[in-house]
Design a protein around this motif. Structure first.
Motif, PDB file in Angstrom:
ATOM      1  N   ASP A 255       0.864  -1.184   0.000  1.00 32.95           N
ATOM      2  CA  ASP A 255       0.000   0.000   0.000  1.00 32.95           C
ATOM      3  C   ASP A 255       0.897   1.230   0.000  1.00 32.95           C
ATOM      4  OD1 ASP A 255      -3.010  -0.725   0.430  1.00 32.95           O
ATOM      5  OD2 ASP A 255      -1.910  -2.071   1.780  1.00 32.95           O
ATOM      6  N   GLY A 256       1.276   1.671  -1.172  1.00 34.29           N
ATOM      7  CA  GLY A 256       2.170   2.813  -1.231  1.00 34.29           C
ATOM      8  C   GLY A 256       2.456   3.224  -2.652  1.00 34.29           C
ATOM      9  N   LEU A 257       3.363   4.200  -2.770  1.00 32.40           N
ATOM     10  CA  LEU A 257       3.732   4.704  -4.086  1.00 32.40           C
ATOM     11  C   LEU A 257       5.151   5.218  -4.041  1.00 32.40           C
ATOM     12  CD1 LEU A 257       3.728   8.105  -3.980  1.00 32.40           C
ATOM     13  CD2 LEU A 257       1.277   7.680  -3.792  1.00 32.40           C
ATOM     14  N   SER A 258       5.735   5.374  -5.216  1.00 38.58           N
ATOM     15  CA  SER A 258       7.057   5.987  -5.330  1.00 38.58           C
ATOM     16  C   SER A 258       7.198   6.605  -6.710  1.00 38.58           C
ATOM     17  CB  SER A 258       8.174   4.965  -5.098  1.00 38.58           C
ATOM     18  OG  SER A 258       8.255   4.053  -6.183  1.00 38.58           O
ATOM     19  N   VAL A 259       8.025   7.651  -6.778  1.00 42.86           N
ATOM     20  CA  VAL A 259       8.404   8.285  -8.029  1.00 42.86           C
ATOM     21  C   VAL A 259       9.924   8.381  -8.029  1.00 42.86           C
ATOM     22  CG1 VAL A 259       8.234  10.326  -9.487  1.00 42.86           C
ATOM     23  CG2 VAL A 259       6.258   9.593  -8.142  1.00 42.86           C
ATOM     24  N   THR A 260      10.557   7.914  -9.106  1.00 40.18           N
ATOM     25  CA  THR A 260      12.012   7.799  -9.139  1.00 40.18           C
ATOM     26  C   THR A 260      12.578   8.405 -10.409  1.00 40.18           C
ATOM     27  OG1 THR A 260      11.869   5.720  -7.900  1.00 40.18           O
ATOM     28  CG2 THR A 260      13.955   6.207  -8.990  1.00 40.18           C
ATOM     29  N   GLY A 261      13.605   9.208 -10.260  1.00 36.57           N
ATOM     30  CA  GLY A 261      14.364   9.724 -11.388  1.00 36.57           C
ATOM     31  C   GLY A 261      15.778   9.188 -11.345  1.00 36.57           C
ATOM     32  N   MET A 262      16.307   8.794 -12.496  1.00 31.63           N
ATOM     33  CA  MET A 262      17.676   8.287 -12.599  1.00 31.63           C
ATOM     34  C   MET A 262      18.384   8.978 -13.755  1.00 31.63           C
ATOM     35  SD  MET A 262      17.227   4.159 -12.110  1.00 31.63           S
ATOM     36  CE  MET A 262      16.113   3.476 -10.879  1.00 31.63           C
ATOM     37  N   ALA A 263      19.683   9.232 -13.574  1.00 34.35           N
ATOM     38  CA  ALA A 263      20.502   9.830 -14.626  1.00 34.35           C
ATOM     39  C   ALA A 263      21.858   9.145 -14.632  1.00 34.35           C
ATOM     40  CB  ALA A 263      20.672  11.327 -14.397  1.00 34.35           C
ATOM     41  N   TYR A 264      22.329   8.784 -15.835  1.00 31.41           N
ATOM     42  CA  TYR A 264      23.606   8.056 -15.982  1.00 31.41           C
ATOM     43  C   TYR A 264      24.295   8.507 -17.249  1.00 31.41           C
ATOM     44  CZ  TYR A 264      26.597   4.141 -17.458  1.00 31.41           C
ATOM     45  OH  TYR A 264      27.636   3.378 -17.919  1.00 31.41           O
ATOM     46  N   TRP A 265      25.600   8.720 -17.155  1.00 31.50           N
ATOM     47  CA  TRP A 265      26.416   9.095 -18.306  1.00 31.50           C
ATOM     48  C   TRP A 265      27.778   8.437 -18.166  1.00 31.50           C
ATOM     49  CZ3 TRP A 265      31.166  11.480 -18.011  1.00 31.50           C
ATOM     50  CH2 TRP A 265      31.732  11.874 -19.220  1.00 31.50           C
ATOM     51  N   ALA A 266      28.336   7.959 -19.297  1.00 32.87           N
ATOM     52  CA  ALA A 266      29.662   7.335 -19.267  1.00 32.87           C
ATOM     53  C   ALA A 266      30.324   7.443 -20.628  1.00 32.87           C
ATOM     54  CB  ALA A 266      29.558   5.864 -18.851  1.00 32.87           C
ATOM     55  N   LYS A 267      31.653   7.475 -20.628  1.00 37.80           N
ATOM     56  CA  LYS A 267      32.431   7.363 -21.855  1.00 37.80           C
ATOM     57  C   LYS A 267      33.680   6.552 -21.546  1.00 37.80           C
ATOM     58  CE  LYS A 267      35.202  11.606 -21.469  1.00 37.80           C
ATOM     59  NZ  LYS A 267      35.638  12.843 -22.177  1.00 37.80           N
ATOM     60  N   TRP A 268      34.249   5.905 -22.589  1.00 36.29           N
ATOM     61  CA  TRP A 268      35.356   4.990 -22.348  1.00 36.29           C
ATOM     62  C   TRP A 268      36.069   4.657 -23.650  1.00 36.29           C
ATOM     63  CZ3 TRP A 268      30.262   3.872 -22.628  1.00 36.29           C
ATOM     64  CH2 TRP A 268      29.851   2.930 -23.568  1.00 36.29           C
ATOM     65  N   ASN A 269      37.306   4.175 -23.520  1.00 36.35           N
ATOM     66  CA  ASN A 269      38.011   3.493 -24.594  1.00 36.35           C
ATOM     67  C   ASN A 269      37.783   1.995 -24.427  1.00 36.35           C
ATOM     68  OD1 ASN A 269      39.139   5.929 -25.542  1.00 36.35           O
ATOM     69  ND2 ASN A 269      40.839   5.750 -24.093  1.00 36.35           N
ATOM     70  N   ALA A 270      38.052   1.230 -25.474  1.00 34.86           N
ATOM     71  CA  ALA A 270      37.782  -0.208 -25.404  1.00 34.86           C
ATOM     72  C   ALA A 270      38.927  -1.006 -26.009  1.00 34.86           C
ATOM     73  CB  ALA A 270      36.480  -0.548 -26.127  1.00 34.86           C
ATOM     74  N   THR A 271      39.376  -2.002 -25.265  1.00 33.97           N
ATOM     75  CA  THR A 271      40.237  -3.040 -25.816  1.00 33.97           C
ATOM     76  C   THR A 271      39.362  -4.260 -26.037  1.00 33.97           C
ATOM     77  OG1 THR A 271      42.217  -2.203 -24.709  1.00 33.97           O
ATOM     78  CG2 THR A 271      42.239  -4.507 -25.407  1.00 33.97           C
ATOM     79  N   ASN A 272      38.988  -4.493 -27.292  1.00 36.29           N
ATOM     80  CA  ASN A 272      38.120  -5.620 -27.614  1.00 36.29           C
ATOM     81  C   ASN A 272      38.924  -6.918 -27.654  1.00 36.29           C
ATOM     82  OD1 ASN A 272      35.421  -4.456 -28.041  1.00 36.29           O
ATOM     83  ND2 ASN A 272      36.433  -3.260 -29.626  1.00 36.29           N
ATOM     84  N   GLN A 273      38.243  -8.026 -27.940  1.00 38.03           N
ATOM     85  CA  GLN A 273      38.933  -9.302 -28.027  1.00 38.03           C
ATOM     86  C   GLN A 273      40.008  -9.238 -29.122  1.00 38.03           C
ATOM     87  OE1 GLN A 273      35.617  -8.989 -28.540  1.00 38.03           O
ATOM     88  NE2 GLN A 273      35.056  -9.810 -30.542  1.00 38.03           N
ATOM     89  N   ILE A 274      41.117  -9.930 -28.887  1.00 33.18           N
ATOM     90  CA  ILE A 274      42.266  -9.887 -29.796  1.00 33.18           C
ATOM     91  C   ILE A 274      42.605 -11.297 -30.272  1.00 33.18           C
ATOM     92  CG2 ILE A 274      43.256  -7.780 -28.833  1.00 33.18           C
ATOM     93  CD1 ILE A 274      45.077  -9.546 -27.118  1.00 33.18           C
ATOM     94  N   PRO A 275      43.148 -11.449 -31.499  1.00 34.23           N
ATOM     95  CA  PRO A 275      43.501 -12.788 -32.003  1.00 34.23           C
ATOM     96  C   PRO A 275      44.732 -13.336 -31.294  1.00 34.23           C
ATOM     97  CG  PRO A 275      44.124 -11.107 -33.596  1.00 34.23           C
ATOM     98  CD  PRO A 275      43.392 -10.400 -32.499  1.00 34.23           C
ATOM     99  N   GLU A 276      44.694 -14.610 -30.955  1.00 33.13           N
ATOM    100  CA  GLU A 276      45.822 -15.210 -30.249  1.00 33.13           C
ATOM    101  C   GLU A 276      47.102 -15.168 -31.069  1.00 33.13           C
ATOM    102  OE1 GLU A 276      44.582 -19.128 -29.058  1.00 33.13           O
ATOM    103  OE2 GLU A 276      43.788 -18.367 -27.150  1.00 33.13           O
ATOM    104  N   ARG A 277      46.981 -15.233 -32.402  1.00 29.29           N
ATOM    105  CA  ARG A 277      48.188 -15.236 -33.216  1.00 29.29           C
ATOM    106  C   ARG A 277      48.922 -13.894 -33.149  1.00 29.29           C
ATOM    107  NH1 ARG A 277      43.926 -14.366 -36.650  1.00 29.29           N
ATOM    108  NH2 ARG A 277      44.163 -12.859 -38.350  1.00 29.29           N
TER     109      ARG A 277
END
Length: 708
Positions: A255-277
């Motif tokens: 028996d209740g209520l809620s109001v929620t605001g969320m904010a998120y921001w991100a930036k990054w570099n990436a080292t993706n998967q690499i070939p074993e050879r």
């Protein structure tokens, strides 16, 4: 991630009224969400006394609304205390508290995690539905992959409880939920103000502040987080993240209520998967990259609300949300395979607004004098999206592969009836109907169009017992996942319009079966065993990296899950989980029957200690078994075993100090392994090779926290 919590556990379980002539059913133990919270065991704030008996609770459901029995051995609720007792590398890893779930990463820390469950490589969320506070995390018709679920905006210390289901047996679960679903609820209030700071290896820095105060007839909760991280990579991730939550709430979960605001921001570099050879030839090191300009940025802003009320007929729940989301990703997985001059880097962009909601009512009554519940609900969701794929070099655009505007809407109606026939027999019978409509406007006119589809799925459950603190569960249900609607309406290859492409089905059905048992005959020990099967129909999958569709084959998975939680004392708890799965293509093909990247064995074990003030700690082992990388099983990945540990001390003043050690044994392991064709500089043609993203070496993180 320094897991520090204030008031993160639910109250100790309390049994409902005992039915006449029988024992209390194991799956009818209720959780009181309104009870005074206590600090999480093993957190930087020190464990609270109530948390000692909290943790994994099998046989529960109903977060944020009516509490009712769960009708499967593989479902349950995990308290925030249990979630935050784990030393983890990244926010999404706290969901490894769900038995049998692997959460890993194959790129930069700002990108969505990779999930594995029940013999599925779930990619970034294709068949695991994730919700936070009633809002979907999975993004459909997403620039990078269908069901993309970015959990990097999660603040673990705010988690009140996590409800999980395995298999397509539950009427509230629709799209993306065939392997399982996870529903996360944040807390409404905090017992005390929390402030913490963490520093660690590889440029890890994190600060968090949380507080709640009475406001009018309710409470206002605010939380803010900032984090930076470079990682061990030769090209640092340079992750920068800002995160905030504000919530106003009144009443209780029923028996209740809620109001929620969320904010998120991100930036990054990436080292993706690499070939074993490339590593073997000395071109790059183990933590090196072949394209130092990979990376991304993202933002997520949401407003959501929930309301619940109880009357003489039962409980009504309603929720609604609106989300503004954007993302840019620059990836280069094949290097110079397609373009030997400029390279194969591409940009994926996603810019959308989505909104929706859910309303349901649980009618409580009788049938022929027998206790009965009937639940009826309606869910809706609409996404308005601009999604694109562009060829780039060093993040500079060279050409556009495709640029689409998509409007996609869905609605679902579900109903379920639950009856207790005798003291030892309960049934649930449900049905769910989903309808989808989409409109695609593409820069390639032949790939524009409209699509509609619908699906109706039954959901059946039967519970026998309890006998000698033991219950037996039988489950059957249909499920589905939606495909990227661009692949549903597409007629031609956007890169080569003279060539036709195969269309994808809009909704792809699945069918699941399960038999399970749960036992609590030994004091403090809960053990559950489940045998399951899941069939998926033939499907065509849209490939966001190329803008085309790729056919897939029907699959069948058989498996066994064994879950154990043992509270030896109020200050010492043990855990152990094992999942073994046989994943095969259901048809016969000369290529082979193994499903690439499908894990056969997943296991974990842990120990958590601490109660009240004083010393606390945790030790967690996670085993990710070898996997076939191609259909004939001739190429396989190596297993990964990682051990994480935590040790800390909580002072009576509310100050605590904790040290996390990640990859404690410095295992030279891989987070993820793929096998595909790529081309390095100087190679005359493409070469099929394993491509790996290594696990980080040993890292330490020190957290100073306080409750005021």
């Amino acid at each position: 991630m320094a897991a520090v919590a204030c008031a993160l556990c639910l109250a100790p379980a309390a049994p409902r009224a005992q039915p006449a002539g029988g024992d209390v059913a194991l799956s009818e133990i209720a959780v009181t969400a309104e009870a005074p919270p206590a600090a999480a065991p093993g957190s930087g704030l020190g464990p609270g006394p109530a948390a000692a008996s909290a943790g994994y609770v099998g046989g529960l459901t109903g977060i944020g609304g009516a509490l009712r029995p769960v009708e499967a051995a593989s479902a349950g609720v995990i308290t925030g205390a249990q979630v935050n007792s784990r030393p983890v590398t990244r926010p999404g890893e706290v969901l490894e508290a769900v038995p049998g779930l692997i959460v890993t990463q194959h790129s930069g820390e700002g990108k969505a995690n990779q999930f594995f469950l029940r013999g599925f490589n779930l990619d970034h969320g294709t068949d695991i539905a994730i919700h936070l506070d009633g809002m979907p995390v999975n993004m459909r018709t997403h620039a990078h992959g269908q069901g993309y679920a970015d959990l990097n905006f999660l603040i673990p210390e705010l988690v009140g409880a996590v409800e999980f289901h395995k298999g397509p047996y539950f009427v509230r679960d629709g799209d993306f939920a065939s392997a399982g679903s996870v529903r996360i609820d944040y807390l409404d209030t905090l017992a005390r103000t929390v402030a913490l700071t963490s520093v660690g290896s590889f440029g890890y820095r994190r600060g968090l502040a949380m507080a709640s105060v009475p406001l009018g007839a309710g409470n206002l909760l605010v939380a803010g987080e900032a984090q930076t991280y470079d990682g061990p990579w030769d090209v640092p991730d340079r992750l920068a993240k800002l995160n905030g939550v504000a919530r106003y709430s009144q009443g209780t979960a029923l028996d209740g209520l809620s109001v929620t605001g969320m904010a998120y921001w991100a930036k990054w570099n990436a080292t993706n998967q690499i070939p074993e050879r490339a590593v073997a030839q000395g071109i790059i090191g183990r933590f090196g990259t072949l394209d130092p300009t990979d990376g991304g940025d993202t933002g997520r802003f949401s407003l959501s609300g929930r309301w619940s009320g109880t009357d003489e007929t039962g409980v009504t729940r309603a929720s609604a949300y609106v989300i503004r989301y954007r993302m840019n990703l620059w990836n280069d997985f094949t290097y110079f395979l397609n373009d030997p001059v400029n390279g194969d880097q591409f940009r994926q962009r996603d810019d959308r607004v989505l909104g929706g909601g859910e309303v349901s009512h649980v009618f409580q009554g009788e049938f022929a004098g027998l206790p009965m519940e009937t639940e009826i609900g309606l869910q809706t969701r609409t996404d308005s999206t601009r999604v694109g794929l562009l060829n780039t070099t060093n993040r500079l655009t060279r050409s556009t592969v495709r640029d689409d505007r998509v409007l996609e809407a869905s609605a679902a109606l579900y109903a379920e009836n639950r009856i207790r026939w005798t003291d030892w027999l309960r049934t649930s019978v449900g049905v769910r109907a989903d309808g989808y409509h989409a409109d695609v406007r593409s820069d390639t006119p032949a790939n524009s169009g409209r699509a509609r589809d619908g699906i109706v799925n039954p959901k059946l459950g039967l519970v026998l017992g309890p006998w000698a603190e033991t219950e037996l569960y039988l489950n059957y249900g249909g499920g589905f996942h939606s495909n990227d609607v661009r692949g549903v309406v597409a007629r031609v290859d956007p890169a080569s319009p003279l060539f036709d492409v195969a269309r994808s089905p809009f909704l792809v059905p699945s069918t699941g079966y399960e038999v399970g048992i749960r036992n609590r005959s030994i004091a403090g020990l809960e053990t559950a065993l489940a045998l399951f099967r899941l069939d998926f129909a033939s499907e065509n999958l849209f490939q966001g990296d190329s803008g085309t569709t790729e056919p897939s084959r029907p699959t069948r998975r058989f498996g066994l899950e064994w879950t154990n939680r043992y509270a030896l004392t109020p200050w010492l708890r043990l855990e152990g989980d094992l999942t073994v799965t046989n994943a095969r293509f259901a048809d016969r093909d000369p290529a082979g029957r193994r499903v690439p990247d499908a894990p056969t064995t997943i296991a974990s074990a842990g120990i958590t200690l601490g109660e009240g003030t004083g010393w606390f700690g945790s030790l967690r082992l996670r085993y990710f078994g070898p996997r076939p990388l191609i259909e004939d099983n001739s190429v396989r990945s190596r297993p990964t075993a990682l051990l994480n540990g935590r040790l800390g001390y909580a002072f009576e003043s509310g100050i605590s100090l904790s040290l996390d050690v990640l990859n404690l044994t410095n295992a030279r392991a891989d987070q993820i392994t793929y096998f595909y064709e790529s081309r390095l500089p100087g190679e005359a043609e493409g070469v099929a090779d394993r491509h790996v993203h290594p696990a980080e070496p040993t890292a330490v993180r020190l957290t100073l926290a306080g409750r005021f």
